[in-house]
Design an enzyme around this catalytic site. Structure first.
Site, PDB file in Angstrom:
ATOM      1  N   TYR A  52       0.546  -0.992   0.108  1.00 37.07           N
ATOM      2  CA  TYR A  52       0.106   0.254   0.356  1.00 37.07           C
ATOM      3  C   TYR A  52       1.027   1.140  -0.008  1.00 37.07           C
ATOM      4  O   TYR A  52       1.608   1.002   0.905  1.00 37.07           O
ATOM      5  CB  TYR A  52      -0.461  -0.199   1.272  1.00 37.07           C
ATOM      6  CG  TYR A  52      -2.498  -0.340   0.773  1.00 37.07           C
ATOM      7  CD1 TYR A  52      -2.776   0.750  -0.109  1.00 37.07           C
ATOM      8  CD2 TYR A  52      -3.252  -1.255   1.679  1.00 37.07           C
ATOM      9  CE1 TYR A  52      -4.531   0.358  -0.196  1.00 37.07           C
ATOM     10  CE2 TYR A  52      -4.462  -1.819   0.724  1.00 37.07           C
ATOM     11  CZ  TYR A  52      -4.987  -0.306   0.294  1.00 37.07           C
ATOM     12  OH  TYR A  52      -6.744  -0.821  -0.026  1.00 37.07           O
ATOM     13  N   GLU A  54       0.145   4.795  -0.299  1.00 34.09           N
ATOM     14  CA  GLU A  54      -1.189   6.136  -0.694  1.00 34.09           C
ATOM     15  C   GLU A  54      -0.177   7.774  -0.756  1.00 34.09           C
ATOM     16  O   GLU A  54       0.693   6.908   0.078  1.00 34.09           O
ATOM     17  CB  GLU A  54      -2.453   6.884   0.739  1.00 34.09           C
ATOM     18  CG  GLU A  54      -3.931   5.636  -0.025  1.00 34.09           C
ATOM     19  CD  GLU A  54      -3.543   4.423   1.060  1.00 34.09           C
ATOM     20  OE1 GLU A  54      -2.441   3.684   1.006  1.00 34.09           O
ATOM     21  OE2 GLU A  54      -4.635   4.107   1.572  1.00 34.09           O
ATOM     22  N   ASP A 197      -6.999  13.176 -25.048  1.00 37.38           N
ATOM     23  CA  ASP A 197      -7.140  12.027 -24.876  1.00 37.38           C
ATOM     24  C   ASP A 197      -6.782  10.545 -25.791  1.00 37.38           C
ATOM     25  O   ASP A 197      -7.187  10.859 -26.853  1.00 37.38           O
ATOM     26  CB  ASP A 197      -8.732  11.437 -24.187  1.00 37.38           C
ATOM     27  CG  ASP A 197      -9.207   9.612 -23.753  1.00 37.38           C
ATOM     28  OD1 ASP A 197      -8.159   8.662 -23.886  1.00 37.38           O
ATOM     29  OD2 ASP A 197      -9.919   9.650 -23.446  1.00 37.38           O
ATOM     30  N   THR A 223      -4.264   5.997 -21.799  1.00 38.36           N
ATOM     31  CA  THR A 223      -4.130   4.564 -21.378  1.00 38.36           C
ATOM     32  C   THR A 223      -3.194   3.757 -21.622  1.00 38.36           C
ATOM     33  O   THR A 223      -2.145   4.393 -22.096  1.00 38.36           O
ATOM     34  CB  THR A 223      -5.288   3.482 -21.559  1.00 38.36           C
ATOM     35  OG1 THR A 223      -5.417   3.508 -22.768  1.00 38.36           O
ATOM     36  CG2 THR A 223      -6.982   3.900 -20.974  1.00 38.36           C
ATOM     37  N   LYS A 226      -3.185   0.276 -24.699  1.00 40.34           N
ATOM     38  CA  LYS A 226      -3.632  -0.357 -26.136  1.00 40.34           C
ATOM     39  C   LYS A 226      -2.243  -0.580 -26.704  1.00 40.34           C
ATOM     40  O   LYS A 226      -2.138  -1.300 -26.963  1.00 40.34           O
ATOM     41  CB  LYS A 226      -4.728   1.033 -26.569  1.00 40.34           C
ATOM     42  CG  LYS A 226      -5.915   0.829 -25.538  1.00 40.34           C
ATOM     43  CD  LYS A 226      -6.992   1.663 -25.940  1.00 40.34           C
ATOM     44  CE  LYS A 226      -7.948   1.819 -25.359  1.00 40.34           C
ATOM     45  NZ  LYS A 226      -8.270   2.804 -24.051  1.00 40.34           N
ATOM     46  N   ARG A 232      -3.064  -2.815 -18.199  1.00 41.69           N
ATOM     47  CA  ARG A 232      -4.030  -2.181 -17.702  1.00 41.69           C
ATOM     48  C   ARG A 232      -4.505  -1.146 -17.126  1.00 41.69           C
ATOM     49  O   ARG A 232      -4.335  -1.328 -15.903  1.00 41.69           O
ATOM     50  CB  ARG A 232      -5.638  -3.172 -17.764  1.00 41.69           C
ATOM     51  CG  ARG A 232      -5.670  -3.970 -18.684  1.00 41.69           C
ATOM     52  CD  ARG A 232      -7.196  -4.872 -18.083  1.00 41.69           C
ATOM     53  NE  ARG A 232      -7.902  -3.804 -18.955  1.00 41.69           N
ATOM     54  CZ  ARG A 232      -8.274  -3.756 -20.325  1.00 41.69           C
ATOM     55  NH1 ARG A 232      -7.692  -4.930 -21.564  1.00 41.69           N
ATOM     56  NH2 ARG A 232      -8.936  -3.045 -20.710  1.00 41.69           N
TER      57      ARG A 232
HETATM   58  N1  DSN Z   1     -12.888  -0.316 -24.777  1.00 37.50           N
HETATM   59  C1  DSN Z   1     -11.862   0.761 -25.013  1.00 37.50           C
HETATM   60  C2  DSN Z   1     -11.890   0.615 -26.590  1.00 37.50           C
HETATM   61  O1  DSN Z   1     -12.027  -0.031 -27.543  1.00 37.50           O
HETATM   62  O2  DSN Z   1     -11.792   1.765 -27.063  1.00 37.50           O
HETATM   63  C3  DSN Z   1     -11.925   2.346 -24.548  1.00 37.50           C
HETATM   64  O3  DSN Z   1     -12.914   2.710 -23.420  1.00 37.50           O
END
Ligand code: DSN
Length: 413
Positions: A52, A54, A197, A223, A226, A232
């Site tokens: 942990y 924080e 984003d 994120t 991807k 993730r």
């Molecule tokens: N679920 C994602 C996507 O497939 O683009 C977006 O958050």
């Protein structure tokens, strides 16, 4: 009793084995999915999950942070170098909480924001009426033109009319490169915060194949799982003047203890993305997407904007006798994974829309190239044309499996 191996939990172990086979024997074309390296998985599944922490490096609420601080600082420094960011917060659990933290940091409830409408390729957190973003802020959505291209004149007109406090430039189903300077200029003209984003294209930006908004946008979120090919999770990058507010919004505003094993995984994926061959990877993703788009067009498919500049293709199925849901089901039956998606000005419903979204990041990670995209387009065409012929679908599934077994699954022994 604690299990010493996952095999002691038969139910979960067997499902994990089955999922490994599914991933190995099929072609992954969901544009937001990818295969992480063994190193990223090692970090994610490490003993860091026991801790942990924080707070932030040097300012924690619990003891025992000597290694955790070092890991978080390394992740921050690598992300700064990769994107040219002034300040980075690596603690967000995922994209939606990260976007929520940005709003929580910079807006008051009821403030006006602008974002791309979800069914035109935006995201739930960009102002969908039933989401937190849509309920908490006054949302002025912008859209794509009938030809599928982003309507930047509309963005400018709506910004002048509604004077938003923040404009989100973010996309989950838009196949074209973004005119970041124009977004920035529009935001400046109405004194709005420019927020990008880049979750879908961050790997293509880090790999120097698409323009990077980070140096001149106020805030950028991505994120890490991807095109970045990491764990993730998400990061928020911002100008120094927003650093404190953003950090406070993430913790203690919205989150408790950060997921330290995931932060280590982020650090590892940033190290991988800083290597020169990541640029070759990013370039190949786009070459593959263009090859797949051309091959699909040769099979008579209509594509939104007629092609792609990125990793992503959006097929408009309105000219074919099949819906997005039927297409997704037919492809599932042959081991090709894609997702049904709305198209701009969607005539149907989100649960059974007219589009199919495809992407090449995962297939490219496995080593597939342009010639392979021709084969994949052929199987997509055959599967959709024979959606009700179980025996034909079974034959295609066999061909897809034989093809996939030539390409090892990263991260799996
Ligand atoms: N679920 C994602 C996507 O497939 O683009 C977006 O958050």
């Amino acid at each position: 009793m604690q299990f010493t191996s996952l095999q002691q939990d038969n139910e979960i172990y067997n499902l994990l084995q089955a999922e490994t086979s599914r991933q190995r024997e099929g072609i992954e074309l969901i544009p937001s999915e990818n295969y992480t390296s063994g190193a990223v998985m090692e970090a994610m599944g490490s003993i860091l999950t026991n801790k942990y922490s924080e707070g932030y490096p040097g300012k924690r609420y619990y003891g025992g942070q000597v290694n955790i601080d070092a890991i978080e600082n390394i992740a921050i420094e690598r992300a700064k170098k990769l994107f040219g960011a002034e300040h980075v917060n690596v603690q967000p659990y995922s994209g939606s909480p990260a976007n929520t933290a940005v709003y929580f940091a910079l807006l008051n409830y009821g403030d006006t924001i602008m974002g791309l409408k979800l069914d035109h390729g935006g995201h739930i957190t960009h102002g969908l009426p039933i989401s937190f973003s849509g309920k908490s802020y006054k949302v002025i959505p912008y859209t794509c033109k009938p030809d599928g291209w982003l309507d930047m004149d509309e963005v400018e007109r709506l910004a002048r009319e509604h004077k938003p406090k923040l404009i989100v430039a973010g996309f989950t189903a838009y196949p074209r490169a973004i005119d970041w300077p124009r977004f920035r200029a529009i935001a400046d003209s109405v004194n709005a915060i420019a927020f990008a984003d880049i979750s879908h294209t961050a790997g293509l930006i880090a790999g120097k194949q698409l323009e990077n908004p980070t140096p001149y946008f106020d805030v950028v979120m991505t994120t890490t799982h991807k095109t970045m090919r990491g764990p993730r999770g998400a990061i928020i990058m911002c100008k120094e003047k927003y650093a404190k507010t953003i950090d406070r919004a993430v913790f203690p505003g919205l989150q408790g203890g950060p997921h330290d094993s995931i932060i280590a995984g982020k650090a590892v994926c940033f190290a991988e993305a800083l290597l020169p061959d990541f640029q070759d990877y990013a370039k190949q993703i786009i070459l593959n997407a263009k090859a797949l788009a051309d091959a699909l067009k040769n099979h008579g498919f209509k594509l939104v904007t007629d092609g792609t500049d990125t990793h992503l293709i959006l097929i408009d199925l309105t000219t074919k006798n099949i819906t997005g849901k039927e297409a997704q089901t037919a492809l599932d039956a042959v081991g090709i994974t894609a997702n049904k998606n709305t198209i701009p000005h969607e005539p149907r419903s989100p649960m059974d829309p007219s589009g199919l979204r495809l992407g090449t990041p995962a297939a490219t990670t496995r080593g597939m190239k342009e010639a392979d995209m021709q084969k994949i387009a052929g199987w997509i065409n055959d599967a959709l044309a024979n959606k009700n012929d179980a025996s034909k679908l079974q034959t295609i599934k066999g061909e897809v499996k034989n093809f996939c077994l030539q390409f090892p699954l990263p991260g799996v022994k």
